[in-house]
Design an enzyme around this catalytic site. Sequence first.
Site, PDB file in Angstrom:
ATOM      1  N   LYS A  23     -31.198   4.196  -7.144  1.00 44.00           N
ATOM      2  CA  LYS A  23     -30.217   5.270  -7.369  1.00 44.00           C
ATOM      3  C   LYS A  23     -30.369   5.687  -8.821  1.00 44.00           C
ATOM      4  O   LYS A  23     -30.102   4.871  -9.722  1.00 44.00           O
ATOM      5  CB  LYS A  23     -28.796   4.751  -7.152  1.00 44.00           C
ATOM      6  CG  LYS A  23     -28.401   4.528  -5.712  1.00 44.00           C
ATOM      7  CD  LYS A  23     -26.985   3.998  -5.643  1.00 44.00           C
ATOM      8  CE  LYS A  23     -26.621   3.681  -4.208  1.00 44.00           C
ATOM      9  NZ  LYS A  23     -25.425   2.822  -4.133  1.00 44.00           N
ATOM     10  N   GLY A  52     -27.836   6.782  -2.266  1.00 43.23           N
ATOM     11  CA  GLY A  52     -26.946   7.927  -2.472  1.00 43.23           C
ATOM     12  C   GLY A  52     -25.611   7.477  -3.020  1.00 43.23           C
ATOM     13  O   GLY A  52     -25.191   6.336  -2.825  1.00 43.23           O
ATOM     14  N   LEU A  93     -25.683   0.853   8.377  1.00 42.83           N
ATOM     15  CA  LEU A  93     -24.307   0.470   8.692  1.00 42.83           C
ATOM     16  C   LEU A  93     -23.735  -0.324   7.531  1.00 42.83           C
ATOM     17  O   LEU A  93     -24.353  -1.295   7.063  1.00 42.83           O
ATOM     18  CB  LEU A  93     -24.264  -0.410   9.948  1.00 42.83           C
ATOM     19  CG  LEU A  93     -24.831   0.174  11.237  1.00 42.83           C
ATOM     20  CD1 LEU A  93     -24.701  -0.850  12.369  1.00 42.83           C
ATOM     21  CD2 LEU A  93     -24.107   1.472  11.614  1.00 42.83           C
ATOM     22  N   LYS A  94     -22.548   0.070   7.107  1.00 42.32           N
ATOM     23  CA  LYS A  94     -21.842  -0.737   6.120  1.00 42.32           C
ATOM     24  C   LYS A  94     -21.297  -1.959   6.829  1.00 42.32           C
ATOM     25  O   LYS A  94     -20.752  -1.828   7.945  1.00 42.32           O
ATOM     26  CB  LYS A  94     -20.690   0.077   5.526  1.00 42.32           C
ATOM     27  CG  LYS A  94     -21.160   1.238   4.661  1.00 42.32           C
ATOM     28  CD  LYS A  94     -21.718   0.720   3.362  1.00 42.32           C
ATOM     29  CE  LYS A  94     -22.037   1.837   2.395  1.00 42.32           C
ATOM     30  NZ  LYS A  94     -22.586   1.304   1.139  1.00 42.32           N
ATOM     31  N   ASN A 110     -22.661  -4.296   0.185  1.00 46.25           N
ATOM     32  CA  ASN A 110     -22.018  -4.059  -1.115  1.00 46.25           C
ATOM     33  C   ASN A 110     -21.404  -5.334  -1.701  1.00 46.25           C
ATOM     34  O   ASN A 110     -20.214  -5.356  -2.070  1.00 46.25           O
ATOM     35  CB  ASN A 110     -20.958  -2.947  -1.018  1.00 46.25           C
ATOM     36  CG  ASN A 110     -21.569  -1.575  -0.861  1.00 46.25           C
ATOM     37  OD1 ASN A 110     -21.450  -0.963   0.199  1.00 46.25           O
ATOM     38  ND2 ASN A 110     -22.246  -1.073  -1.887  1.00 46.25           N
TER      39      ASN A 110
HETATM   40  O1  NPG Z   1     -25.345   9.119   1.450  1.00 45.21           O
HETATM   41  O2  NPG Z   1     -24.647   9.486  -0.550  1.00 45.21           O
HETATM   42  C1  NPG Z   1     -24.692   8.824   0.475  1.00 45.21           C
HETATM   43  C2  NPG Z   1     -23.884   7.549   0.518  1.00 45.21           C
HETATM   44  C3  NPG Z   1     -24.717   6.355   0.688  1.00 45.21           C
HETATM   45  O3  NPG Z   1     -23.589   4.386   1.372  1.00 45.21           O
HETATM   46  C4  NPG Z   1     -23.922   5.101   0.466  1.00 45.21           C
HETATM   47  N1  NPG Z   1     -23.608   4.836  -0.784  1.00 45.21           N
HETATM   48  O4  NPG Z   1     -23.225   1.444  -1.644  1.00 45.21           O
HETATM   49  O5  NPG Z   1     -24.940   2.680  -1.405  1.00 45.21           O
HETATM   50  C5  NPG Z   1     -23.712   2.534  -1.437  1.00 45.21           C
HETATM   51  C6  NPG Z   1     -22.817   3.716  -1.179  1.00 45.21           C
HETATM   52  C7  NPG Z   1     -22.009   4.157  -2.366  1.00 45.21           C
HETATM   53  C8  NPG Z   1     -21.350   5.330  -2.315  1.00 45.21           C
HETATM   54  C9  NPG Z   1     -21.966   3.461  -3.516  1.00 45.21           C
HETATM   55  C10 NPG Z   1     -20.627   5.811  -3.387  1.00 45.21           C
HETATM   56  C11 NPG Z   1     -21.230   3.927  -4.580  1.00 45.21           C
HETATM   57  C12 NPG Z   1     -20.590   5.091  -4.520  1.00 45.21           C
END
Ligand code: NPG
Length: 376
Positions: A269, A297, A169-170, A197
């Site tokens: 990542k 991701g 969950l964000k 984040n």
């Molecule tokens: O499943 O690709 C996915 C997204 C996972 O929440 C996700 N990514 O902060 O980790 C993160 C966030 C993100 C997405 C960060 C896009 C940066 C760019």
Amino acid sequence: MQIDHITLRVLRIPLVTPFTTSFSTQTARTVLTIELAARANSKEVIGWAECGALAEPVYSDEYAAGAADVIERFLIPRLLAASHDGTLNVETVATYLEPIVGHRMAKAALEAAVLDAQLKASNTSFATYLGVTRDKVPSGVSIGIQRDIPTLLNVVAGYLDEGYQRIKLKIQPGWDIAPVRAVREAHPDVPLQVDANAAYTLVDAPHLSQLDPFDLLLIEQPLAHDDLRQHAELARHLSTPMCLDESVVSARSAADAIVLGAAAVINIKPSRVGGYLEARRIHDLARASGIAVWCGGMLETGLARGANAALAGLPGFTLPGDISASSRFYDRDLTAPYVLDDGHIAVPTFAGLCEAPDLALVKEFTTDVREIPVAS
Ligand code: NPG
């Protein structure tokens, strides 16, 4: 490897549903792609890759148009010099690009294009290159900030019905304790974690400790990217394991985080850390230090989703990654879609990092193209 031609494109791909984090709401993924025509092992091959940078520098200091610029202006000339000298391969890319400071996502994309070409030329899958023997990896899903708790509960139930193995969950100030409590009450046994984040400060320690009773796998990046020491301090206030994302940009920063006690878990990542080779080094270091890792991701298209699944097949990846099905984000993916099979994503067996994309779709989504001349 000799490079014959490079095409950079910026694509804008609509998302199936808006994705809201503490830093932005995205309705489309702007993604820079690299098409690299090369000769290796007396074969002509095309390497494809995408860059993790978003349209705006809101997650990190890189952004897609800036990455295209630095790739064209500063990175490609260095690779072309190596190509001309006959010393270019995936293992030398980082050394050639080292004089350019930062720009890790741009470097990661270029290294991935070379790696894809190299693997295709040697007819090798990425899993084989890594020594990965797992044929599938468990799939987790990342759920953006929702309008209200009933909506969130519906979204979570939908993903669990699809088979996702863990929920992330964000969170952000004002959207944290109550939504997490609601999801935990509805699903007492589901593997659950949260991602802030960088939306909090150390002052929020007492507030964040209210997450402790919910048996979370981890709390991801609550503090600023350059706040390693304060993450270590916050970790001492929480029983929820501390996980770092934005703060870990290299094996060096991973080592610092581990020694400082700032990370019990690391989100790897490949694009954030400068590429798959550095990602592997972080995996090796964390594993040797008893630190769990999982694969994050960046809303990857099929150009990178399968490579992430292969990476996540390494033995230190003991937690499910943000490697969801293509349909989580896209109605139409650039390659054959990645699908969920009993909560897992298959580790690809084709040669290279990715399958060649659907060129008609690439064209449809393209907003900018740059052909880079290669002097012979
Ligand atoms: O499943 O690709 C996915 C997204 C996972 O929440 C996700 N990514 O902060 O980790 C993160 C966030 C993100 C997405 C960060 C896009 C940066 C760019």
